[in-house]
Write an enzyme that holds these catalytic residues in place. Structure first.
Site, PDB file in Angstrom:
ATOM      1  N   ASP A 109     -12.950  42.604 -82.711  1.00 48.29           N
ATOM      2  CA  ASP A 109     -12.696  43.870 -83.406  1.00 48.29           C
ATOM      3  C   ASP A 109     -11.218  44.043 -83.715  1.00 48.29           C
ATOM      4  OD1 ASP A 109     -12.836  46.379 -84.477  1.00 48.29           O
ATOM      5  OD2 ASP A 109     -13.294  47.407 -82.597  1.00 48.29           O
ATOM      6  N   ASP A 322     -10.965  44.931 -91.381  1.00 49.18           N
ATOM      7  CA  ASP A 322     -11.598  45.234 -90.090  1.00 49.18           C
ATOM      8  C   ASP A 322     -12.740  44.273 -89.825  1.00 49.18           C
ATOM      9  OD1 ASP A 322     -12.433  46.559 -87.747  1.00 49.18           O
ATOM     10  OD2 ASP A 322     -13.858  47.759 -88.898  1.00 49.18           O
TER      11      ASP A 322
END
Length: 453
Positions: A109, A322
């Site tokens: 992440d 992301d």
């Protein structure tokens, strides 16, 4: 004294109790942290249902990122670990924490910074019944290197800010944390541990020991720009990955996440952009990129400038990359312009019934076509770097339905007065079969098309 601004009284006493019975102190500062999935929804035999779950998860993730509130010595050698695609739309890696090491899966992440894992034999996870197996948990008392982070430890301020000591007494631990995600949350304590790689140990690594979660059955490895992230704590000069194609079936295929690797030829670079806002420092964990243009075919989409550049007052607008988001998100004013341009340039009819079933739009009926063809989608960044996506990265053919849908999501928010946070979030679905590099030493983002199999 135990302290948590966001914990319920029941959770408060549970944390205090577990702090007494679960952990052992040590003179060593070593931790091993596993990486795990962000979402636990499982694929359905109905491709529309599967895509709707992932589209919904992508949108929830975007809302979380947009409304988000709230160094060790580097090494010249590089570390490599495998990255696995998951059925829920994320990518996971395995990390080893503790002495002796305990291995866990983590979600990769880049949109967050804390590394945390399910912790203690008392780990509780609400609404995690879709997870197929028993949730593995880290047991601190089985690690000789596990230690609490003290309230006066500078690392405690990484999560709680410089005034955290006002909540502490002498010789007390750092407060309990609660972190909100798009679909759930996690709560626990901060530990110091060993993070173990083959031939390399990273001691005194800050890791979250979560003992209570909602919709979060496994850990998350934060690779964002905060001081508590993996790159910051390891002092990495760069990291890179190459994401194998999504099949949403927990395929055993994997690719490599490389930490501190060397430079690669043929890579296009664009500089990272700092969010100029001081009103929401939470946005500082994101990797902002300066997106100059979006092209559909040869046609430039006229995106409002306020969407492409974060404003200086509160940081709204702009683009981030992301790995924790599946489908790319665009705010409604941006998305509508892109979708309309595709409609203008294709001759297929809209499959509106599929749009309702899949949560994606626009969808087109391509029945009878040997190969469906759509205009190219290109993102052009500052410095001239162009990412011209392969068609499979932005249009998904839905099984035997003869329907193809644009794999970009949006919300129903219209108007600049309601636009909060990043306007565009480049998700991992659009990064498939790209070599992607985060050059932290030179503050730039690089990519090149590459078969990641």
């Amino acid at each position: 004294m135990c302290f948590s601004k966001m914990a319920s009284p029941h959770f408060f006493y549970l944390l205090c109790f577990l702090s007494i019975i679960t952990f052992t102190s040590s003179t060593s500062d070593t931790i091993v942290v596993p990486l795990s999935p962000l979402f636990t929804k499982h694929p359905s035999s109905d491709p529309f249902h599967t895509l709707k779950l992932i589209a919904s998860a992508s949108l929830n993730r975007a809302h979380h990122l947009k409304h988000h509130k709230s160094h060790l010595n580097s090494s010249s050698s590089f570390v490599k670990t495998q990255v696995h695609p998951k059925s829920y739309g994320g990518y996971s890696i395995n990390l080893n924490f503790g002495t002796p090491p305990q291995t866990f899966p983590f979600v990769l992440d880049t949109g967050s910074s804390l590394v945390w894992l399910p912790c203690s034999s008392h780990y509780l996870c609400s609404k995690c019944n879709t997870f197929p197996t028993k949730i593995p948990t880290f047991i601190p008392k089985n690690s000789s290197s596990s230690k609490f982070i003290g309230c006066k430890n500078p690392k405690c301020t990484w999560l709680f800010g410089p005034n955290v000591q006002s909540h502490c007494q002498d010789s007390q631990t750092c407060p309990a944390y609660t972190i909100q995600y798009g679909l759930g949350s996690t709560s626990g304590f901060l530990l110091s541990e060993n993070l173990n790689f083959p031939g390399k140990i990273v001691p005194d690594f800050l890791v979250g020991c979560s003992i209570m979660s909602i919709y979060q059955p496994a850990g998350i490895a934060g690779f964002g720009r905060g001081p508590e992230s993996v790159p910051s704590q390891m002092g990495l000069k760069r990291f890179s990955y190459c994401l194998v194609s999504h099949r949403f079936d927990d395929s055993p295929e994997s690719s490599d996440l490389v930490l501190n690797g060397g430079k690669t030829n043929g890579v296009s670079y664009t500089p990272f952009q700092k969010n100029p806002s001081s009103e929401n420092p939470a946005f500082s964990t994101y990797y902002y990129l300066t997106l100059r243009k979006i092209l559909v075919g040869e046609k430039r989409v006229r995106i409002p400038s306020r969407s492409l550049k974060p404003d200086s007052v509160n940081g709204n607008g702009g683009s981030i990359v992301d790995s924790g988001s599946t489908f790319t998100f665009m705010e409604r004013p941006v998305f509508d312009l892109v979708a309309q341009e595709f409609e203008k340039q294709v001759n297929y009819t809209r499959a509106r019934h599929v749009e309702e079933q899949s949560g994606l739009s626009p969808c087109f009926n391509v029945h009878g076509m040997e190969t469906a063809s759509f205009p190219e989608l290109t993102f052009q960044f500052r410095g001239g770097a162009k990412m011209t996506l392969p068609q499979t990265n932005y249009f998904s053919l839905l099984g035997k339905s003869d329907v193809a849908c644009l794999t970009i999501v949006t919300d129903d928010v219209v108007g600049s007065a309601f636009a909060v946070g990043p306007a565009i979030i480049l998700g991992n679905y659009q990064q498939q079969n790209y070599y992607v590099e985060y050059d932290l030493e030179n503050q730039k983002f690089g990519f090149r098309s590459q078969n990641c199999k």
